[in-house]
Design an enzyme around this catalytic site. Structure first.
Site, mmCIF file in Angstrom:
data_model
loop_
_atom_site.group_PDB
_atom_site.id
_atom_site.type_symbol
_atom_site.label_atom_id
_atom_site.label_comp_id
_atom_site.label_asym_id
_atom_site.label_seq_id
_atom_site.Cartn_x
_atom_site.Cartn_y
_atom_site.Cartn_z
ATOM 1 N N HIS A 166 -8.457 7.555 -1.150
ATOM 2 C CA HIS A 166 -7.417 6.927 -0.338
ATOM 3 C C HIS A 166 -6.154 6.705 -1.175
ATOM 4 O O HIS A 166 -5.254 7.531 -1.162
ATOM 5 C CB HIS A 166 -7.955 5.626 0.254
ATOM 6 N N HIS A 225 0.864 -1.183 0.000
ATOM 7 C CA HIS A 225 0.000 0.000 0.000
ATOM 8 C C HIS A 225 0.894 1.225 0.000
ATOM 9 O O HIS A 225 1.840 1.309 0.786
ATOM 10 C CB HIS A 225 -0.898 0.016 1.233
ATOM 11 N N ASP A 285 0.389 -4.878 -21.086
ATOM 12 C CA ASP A 285 1.388 -5.890 -20.752
ATOM 13 C C ASP A 285 1.158 -6.470 -19.350
ATOM 14 O O ASP A 285 1.610 -7.578 -19.049
ATOM 15 C CB ASP A 285 2.796 -5.292 -20.782
ATOM 16 N N HIS A 325 1.041 5.768 -1.060
ATOM 17 C CA HIS A 325 0.312 6.992 -1.398
ATOM 18 C C HIS A 325 1.058 7.684 -2.537
ATOM 19 O O HIS A 325 1.252 8.904 -2.521
ATOM 20 C CB HIS A 325 0.179 7.892 -0.170
ATOM 21 N N TYR A 330 6.887 -13.998 -24.006
ATOM 22 C CA TYR A 330 7.801 -12.931 -23.594
ATOM 23 C C TYR A 330 8.833 -13.454 -22.619
ATOM 24 O O TYR A 330 8.515 -14.258 -21.741
ATOM 25 C CB TYR A 330 6.987 -11.797 -22.945
#
Length: 232
Positions: free
Chosen positions: A170, A94, A119, A96, A228
């Site tokens: 958020h 997580h 991709d 910001h 790939y």
């Protein structure tokens, strides 16, 4: 007992400032040990320049501290619920980060405009709507996990194909089979968010990528016919 797991979590956390994904204490990474039924997570409010592997906190899937002297991240309940529900993920991030948060604050999905996006996932990156007042005032971090599940059910998304999400007002969460992959996905999300923002500044009427090219690029990297890279 948890030295290896703590070290993995620590190293993944230290990638966030190196990649420009966090300022100060604006983020966290966790890493899970499925055999022991625990996960490691950054302690709350500890600056990255002061963080050590010994500081990492070990929790169970109910967000209870198993080992550690510091309080775990304030987002621990969200991580715990994701691990408890999605048994095939190994790491969660997580942040910001600026551009991902900008899209989240605007309450908008990130449109799929080009092959860089395709991709990694072949659909728009979803932004879950804001929590209700009752959810915010209740078990907020736990409900944040439910907020993620709700948008995936609503849009019919697979968490193994879409390893990232925005939460309105958020910011972003990402995950992967390892903490390292979750960090990679967090960096990709921020870059795709930046590219999409700049694209719309240049041409606000830019159409989404055509389906054939979108699906071709995703299939080159994912699934049984992927070609790939160098394989195993």
């Amino acid at each position: 007992m948890y030295t290896t797991l703590k070290e993995e979590c620590f190293e993944a956390n230290m990638q966030l400032p190196k990649l420009g994904l966090v300022l100060f204490t604006f983020g966290n990474v966790s890493a899970v040990d499925r055999q022991q039924g625990v996960f490691a997570i950054k302690p709350s409010g500890v600056p990255y320049e002061k963080l050590t592997a010994a500081d990492i906190v070990i929790c169970d899937y109910d967000a209870r501290v198993v080992e550690g002297t510091m309080r775990p991240s304030s987002d621990t309940k969200t991580h715990a619920l994701l691990y408890k529900t999605w048994s095939d993920i190994g790491g969660i991030v997580h942040t910001h980060s600026t551009y991902a948060v900008a899209w989240a604050q605007a309450g908008m999905d990130i449109p799929i405009f080009g092959t860089t996006h395709a991709d990694h996932t072949h659909q728009d990156i979803p932004c879950a709507p804001a929590l209700t007042d009752e959810m915010i005032e209740g078990d907020y971090e736990h409900e944040t996990g439910n907020q993620i599940f709700d948008i995936f059910r609503e849009k019919g998304l697979s968490h193994t194909e879409m390893e990232m999400v925005l939460l309105q007002n958020h910011g972003p969460f990402t995950w992967g089979k390892t903490a390292e992959k979750a960090v990679y996905n967090s960096a990709v999300l921020e870059e795709v968010a930046r590219m999409a923002y700049l694209t719309l500044q240049i041409n606000p009427l830019t159409p989404r990528i055509k389906d054939t090219l979108r699906l071709k690029h995703y299939a080159r990297k994912h699934g049984k016919d992927a070609y790939y890279g160098q394989g195993c």
